[in-house]
Write a protein that holds these residues in place. Sequence first.
Motif: not given
Length: 403
Positions: A312-335
């Motif tokens: 999130e910090r880097v996205l804010a630094e490059i001006g992309a923090h306001d773009i809509p997001q989907v959080l994709v929690f990957n590797k659930v097979d390891r849980l």
Amino acid sequence: MTPAELSTAPAPGAARVVLVGVDLGPGSSFDPTLDELAQLAESAGDEVVARVFARRKAPDAALFVGSGKADEIKALVQQHGAQGVIFDQALSPVQQRNLERHLGVPVSDRTALILEIFAERAKSHEGKLQVELARLQYLSTRLVRRWSHLERQRGGIGTRGGPGETQIELDRRMISERIRSVKTRLDRVKRQRQTQRRARERSGTFRIALVGYTNAGKSTLFNALVKARTYAADQLFATLDPTVRSLYLPPDDDEPGRSVSLSDTVGFIRDLPHKLVEAFQATLQEAVDADLLLHVVDAASPTRDEQIAEVERVLAEIGAHDIPQVLVFNKVDRLEPSRRPRELVDSVERAGGQRTPRVFVSALDGTGLPELRRLMARLAAASSSAPVDAVRAVPVSPSPMQA
């Protein structure tokens, strides 16, 4: 040696290195395990033989860690036959030079290690230019009489025996000229990419970009979604070059099928130096120009919250923090089964009170991929049918992970 031991054995000719981390108190970035630095070192082909931790109120001006801790590091270097020392924090050129003289082996810091990995992994013309620019910008700060040949001076015609231009000045001027040349070539590449992006904009293509912490599984997910063959491995910065492919989202309920563009971008990492972010601006532009960001998270990582915050910090630094997001929690097979989600799709609250869709997937075994495709199709349809925030237009109910 067993197959498992072979898979983790150091590569032939790997350099033996000692890792050093310094806790500078509140407000400083400190990894108490140095696991991430160890992963970086192993990605660069090094073998970690020892780890040293120190605590200071402020860095020592000469040796960063002070003379006592420097003596301790030197003893470990001699004990393990180490061929180098890597610091988790950035070193000044003077500190690096003094440490090398004191320890008797090459010394580098986190930035230099990342640059080394970048130089090895970049394959495309654009990626190589970006790496060279970052390397030159880093090297330009190291010209502080670090090498003996920089002590010489050259006289020339017209100087009448004067000192002439010192070697350090010549090196600095040559690097400055090379930086200008590389920036010019990168600007040309950037214009070419802008032309390609304008073409996609004219065609009305919905643009989706994968972003996330390095080794979160972005490239594996990218391959699973578009059936591509982008290089993917369980290591930091496995791929650096941007890749854009067309992704067909099948029809769902009342939504027609459509094609969108999906791009894979370079991974982020803690304390990524600002100059590296600048150098990879052309690559990160894919994220800035996207209509939707798929923020890929390693669901099995013990530091996933810190990794999310860094992205999130880097996205804010490059001006992309306001773009809509989907959080994709990957590797659930390891849980562990007790930690797996009750539902594959829910929503979470991000900074500012905005609710964001979250999808749990495994790019390896395909868990959650159909749900992710359906969600992307609904977001793309919502974006094209109404001038509203596509993320907020998708009704999803909260369903937290099991404790």
